[in-house]
Motif scaffolding. Structure first.
Motif, PDB file in Angstrom:
ATOM      1  N   ASP A 305     -34.048   0.079 -20.878  1.00 23.99           N
ATOM      2  CA  ASP A 305     -32.826  -0.588 -21.343  1.00 23.99           C
ATOM      3  C   ASP A 305     -31.829   0.444 -21.862  1.00 23.99           C
ATOM      4  O   ASP A 305     -30.617   0.337 -21.622  1.00 23.99           O
ATOM      5  N   ASN A 308     -30.097   2.121 -18.969  1.00 23.47           N
ATOM      6  CA  ASN A 308     -29.090   1.230 -18.385  1.00 23.47           C
ATOM      7  C   ASN A 308     -27.860   1.117 -19.278  1.00 23.47           C
ATOM      8  O   ASN A 308     -26.726   1.043 -18.799  1.00 23.47           O
ATOM      9  N   PHE A 312     -23.993   2.007 -18.370  1.00 21.95           N
ATOM     10  CA  PHE A 312     -22.959   0.979 -18.525  1.00 21.95           C
ATOM     11  C   PHE A 312     -21.813   1.482 -19.409  1.00 21.95           C
ATOM     12  O   PHE A 312     -20.634   1.376 -19.051  1.00 21.95           O
ATOM     13  N   ASP A 416     -33.051  -4.611 -15.683  1.00 27.38           N
ATOM     14  CA  ASP A 416     -31.893  -5.123 -14.937  1.00 27.38           C
ATOM     15  C   ASP A 416     -31.377  -6.421 -15.544  1.00 27.38           C
ATOM     16  O   ASP A 416     -30.160  -6.630 -15.654  1.00 27.38           O
ATOM     17  N   GLU A 417     -32.309  -7.299 -15.931  1.00 26.29           N
ATOM     18  CA  GLU A 417     -31.898  -8.565 -16.546  1.00 26.29           C
ATOM     19  C   GLU A 417     -31.264  -8.311 -17.912  1.00 26.29           C
ATOM     20  O   GLU A 417     -30.304  -8.979 -18.302  1.00 26.29           O
ATOM     21  N   ILE A 419     -29.487  -5.637 -18.881  1.00 21.76           N
ATOM     22  CA  ILE A 419     -28.114  -5.125 -18.793  1.00 21.76           C
ATOM     23  C   ILE A 419     -27.170  -6.204 -18.276  1.00 21.76           C
ATOM     24  O   ILE A 419     -25.982  -6.228 -18.636  1.00 21.76           O
ATOM     25  N   HIS A 420     -27.695  -7.124 -17.467  1.00 20.36           N
ATOM     26  CA  HIS A 420     -26.868  -8.246 -17.006  1.00 20.36           C
ATOM     27  C   HIS A 420     -26.473  -9.133 -18.190  1.00 20.36           C
ATOM     28  O   HIS A 420     -25.298  -9.488 -18.347  1.00 20.36           O
ATOM     29  N   LYS A 421     -27.449  -9.477 -19.026  1.00 20.69           N
ATOM     30  CA  LYS A 421     -27.167 -10.311 -20.197  1.00 20.69           C
ATOM     31  C   LYS A 421     -26.257  -9.573 -21.182  1.00 20.69           C
ATOM     32  O   LYS A 421     -25.360 -10.168 -21.784  1.00 20.69           O
ATOM     33  N   TYR A 422     -26.510  -8.272 -21.340  1.00 23.46           N
ATOM     34  CA  TYR A 422     -25.684  -7.504 -22.268  1.00 23.46           C
ATOM     35  C   TYR A 422     -24.235  -7.451 -21.788  1.00 23.46           C
ATOM     36  O   TYR A 422     -23.303  -7.595 -22.586  1.00 23.46           O
ATOM     37  N   GLU A 423     -24.046  -7.245 -20.488  1.00 25.14           N
ATOM     38  CA  GLU A 423     -22.689  -7.153 -19.948  1.00 25.14           C
ATOM     39  C   GLU A 423     -21.927  -8.459 -20.154  1.00 25.14           C
ATOM     40  O   GLU A 423     -20.739  -8.450 -20.485  1.00 25.14           O
ATOM     41  N   LEU A 424     -22.625  -9.586 -19.975  1.00 19.18           N
ATOM     42  CA  LEU A 424     -21.983 -10.880 -20.223  1.00 19.18           C
ATOM     43  C   LEU A 424     -21.544 -10.986 -21.685  1.00 19.18           C
ATOM     44  O   LEU A 424     -20.429 -11.430 -21.982  1.00 19.18           O
TER      45      LEU A 424
END
Length: 685
Positions: A305, A308, A312, A416-417, A419-424
């Motif tokens: 994490d 990632n 990001f 991957d999940e 960083i997706h949640k964090y980006e949102l």
């Protein structure tokens, strides 16, 4: 390897040792006086007890003896104290467990000419440090150092960069001249302990004064004598500490040079510039899980994490990536740091990162490295190590046996999940990139817009350029520089000379310089106000053309209305915090009880403000449910914070959390209303 200490280092050593010598002379005079006073009071106390064997006289005589011993003990108590480092959250490793890492440490200590650490620990941090348990006797008996290395550090460095950081830590103890610096550190710790670590001493005095009025009379005399001694020693300590800080900065430069000689200038400078950014990325990753505690999320690999998160944030900051690592340049922060004021902070223990990097690069020491792979490749049984660290790091998230989260199963989150949640979540708390960070410091509040000629001419130009954004950062830096110059003028910051915009000034020239800067501030503020007015008129014109005028103006009115009460709410928080800091003193029971009676009025307003903030419609899907439930639990109940003779620590913690929730909710409400306007503007573009 022998590195010549700089003339600045040698001057700092001489100044520090001279100041310590002055301290020792004054201290010995005080100690001799205290011994003489103790002997005199003991003789007089015993004489009184023998001559007048009355209960009150016996207590008074005992009080005289105790008063003398109290003053004497105050002056020698540091001998019995010990600076103990706690190792909770540290995982001790051996050569069998981590052979490659130990091989690197062996190479470093051999080249640096120092001893191998007593113990080596792994921690979760983006840091490395040498530590040891020290006491007064450490100045006489050598103490072996322990080394702690953060997995977060290993995760963001190459092997050569990690070697450079470890070399820096042992560079502090590598040569005789540096060992002198270590000795000075011990002396400084002893003085600090004697002057400031007095909590148990104060508690003992308070307990004894509760036994008898006769003891109170004599001990008050001792207390006033001790306060006089402290006043003298604190004046000397400030003088010593100022010189020690200068020495500490030179020690950092020297240890940096050791690191460069062992691992090369480039390896050390690149790792040094990356550390703050990597630490921020790690804290963001960890905080993500704490903020989502109600969802029972747990990282599958917190350091994946972390990687990632680095990528990001590097992309967001337009940092170049090399071998999977962000390359941070000295100019990276110039966009945000527009200050023109420069002076040496005499109380800083470390030089600035920029100064350290410049000096190391000037050395231009090149070390050939055949293959410089990621430092994490050295870690044996990596998954097991990460699992142990994660269990410790997040252990407090899943301790509930009852409540809404008790039966929710833990959800493992892949990198991957994650960083997706964090980006949102990041995008929810960020403004649209079309504004080019212009609104980071600027609020789109236009007062009395009814008086503005909204149908007047609107300049044909593009908005939110780099120049527009820089204007807000320049104004912020100018105001900060003015504030700092006022502190220098008032001698709150102890410097006599400084540089402003590359020109050297003396403190006496500050009034004239301030007059010029205030005019510049007025000019820039007017320029920014005019730009905001143009932007408002531009978007109003677009809103009117798309039948969104009412929505646009209502959003502005709502923010303008809250802007008027925002400052009042924040001032209340500052008042609340300032009042509560009263408890940091040593108080008797009556003072504590009186405080909480008077504090009740402020607490009633605190609950009222929290209630109104939580009712804001914009928070409905923004705040963690558990967070809201805890605040409502606080607001719905009367809490006792002090009972009989002790604080109720659990309730004090609940109160502190409620107090800290206030500025968070105030800021979040302001942010959401501001973002509502900017979302409308983004749609209009």
């Amino acid at each position: 390897m022998h590195i010549q200490t700089s003339p600045a280092f040698q001057r700092s050593v001489k100044k520090t040792l001279t100041s310590i010598l002055v301290f020792v002379i004054v201290y010995m005079l005080l100690l001799i006086a205290a011994i003489g006073l103790t002997i005199a009071l003991t003789y007089f106390g015993i004489h009184l007890i023998i001559e007048i064997p009355n209960l009150y006289i016996i207590l008074f005589g005992a009080g005289l003896i105790f008063a003398g011993l109290t003053i004497l003990f105050f002056l020698i108590k540091f001998i019995f104290s010990k600076n103990q480092n706690h190792t909770e959250g540290m995982f001790e490793i051996t050569a069998d467990m981590q052979p490659e890492l130990f091989q690197m440490i062996h190479e470093v200590v051999q080249e640096a000419g120092t001893d191998f650490p007593k113990k080596v620990f792994l921690t979760q941090e983006v840091n490395a440090s040498v530590f040891y348990n020290s006491s007064f006797w450490s100045m006489i008996i050598p103490v072996r150092k322990n080394l702690q290395i953060g997995m977060g550090l290993i995760n963001v460095l190459s092997k050569q960069e990690l070697k450079a950081i470890i070399a820096h830590e042992f560079g502090h103890f590598s040569q005789r001249s540096m060992k002198l610096g270590s000795y000075v550190y011990h002396v400084n710790q002893v003085i600090f302990n004697m002057l400031y670590n007095n909590e148990s001493f104060d508690r003992t005095i308070n307990r004894v004064t509760g036994w008898s009025n006769s003891l109170v009379i004599t001990l008050w005399g001792a207390i006033y004598a001790i306060r006089g001694i402290q006043w003298i020693l604190k004046k000397l300590y400030n003088f010593i500490n100022k010189n020690y800080m200068a020495l500490s900065r030179e020690m950092e430069f020297h240890a940096d040079e050791v690191a460069a000689h062992i691992a090369g200038s480039e390896a050390f400078s690149s790792s040094l510039m990356r550390l703050d950014f990597a630490d921020h990325a790690f804290n963001e990753a960890v905080q993500f899980y704490f903020n989502r505690s109600s969802e029972s999320l747990f990282p599958d690999d917190i350091y994946a994490d972390h990687q990632n998160m680095l990528r990001f944030l590097a992309k967001k900051n337009s940092y170049e990536m090399k071998d999977g690592m962000p390359m941070i340049d000295l100019d990276s922060n110039l966009k945000y740091d527009k200050s023109k004021l420069n002076f040496e902070n005499q109380w800083a223990s470390h030089p600035s990162t920029a100064d350290r990097v410049k000096k190391v690069r000037q050395l231009n020491i090149v070390k050939a490295v055949e293959e410089d792979s990621p430092a994490m490749d050295m870690i044996k049984d990596k998954d097991k190590v990460i699992s142990e660290i994660s269990d410790f790091l997040f252990k407090n998230l899943f301790l509930e046996d009852e409540g809404p989260n008790a039966n929710i199963p833990i959800v493992k989150l892949g990198a991957d999940e994650f960083i997706h949640k964090y980006e949102l979540a990041f995008n929810k708390r960020s403004f649209d990139k079309v504004f080019n960070e212009y609104y980071n410091l600027v609020t789109p509040v236009i007062s009395d817009y009814e008086k503005i000629d909204l149908d007047g001419n609107i300049p044909e130009r593009s908005y939110f350029s780099d120049e527009d954004t820089e204007l807000s950062y320049e104004l912020q830096a100018l105001r900060q520089d003015i504030g700092t110059l006022k502190s220098i003028q008032a001698k709150e910051i102890g410097v006599k000379t400084f540089d402003y915009d590359g020109i050297k000034f003396h403190r006496k020239a500050i009034p004239e310089l301030l007059e010029r800067l205030k005019k510049e501030e007025v000019s820039k503020a007017a320029e920014l106000d005019e730009l905001n007015m143009q932007i408002f008129k531009h978007f109003h014109h677009l809103a009117k053309s798309k039948n969104m005028e009412q929505e646009f103006l209502e959003a502005h009115l709502q923010l303008a209305a809250y802007d008027k009460i925002y400052e009042d709410q924040m001032n209340f928080y500052y008042e609340l915090n300032n009042k509560f800091s009263y408890l940091n003193q040593v108080l008797d029971y009556n003072q504590i009880e009186t405080f909480f009676i008077e504090f009740k009025v402020l607490e009633l307003r605190l609950k009222k403000e929290l209630k109104e903030l939580l009712e804001y419609p914009g928070f409905e899907n923004e705040l963690d449910k558990k967070y809201v439930e805890n605040l409502k639990k606080y607001m719905d109940k009367e809490w006792k914070y002090f009972m009989v003779s002790a604080y109720v620590d659990e309730n004090i913690m609940i109160l502190r959390e409620a107090m800290e929730a206030l500025p968070y909710l105030i800021y979040q409400r302001y942010f959401l209303q501001k973002k509502k306007i900017l979302a409308i503007q983004a749609d209009l573009m």
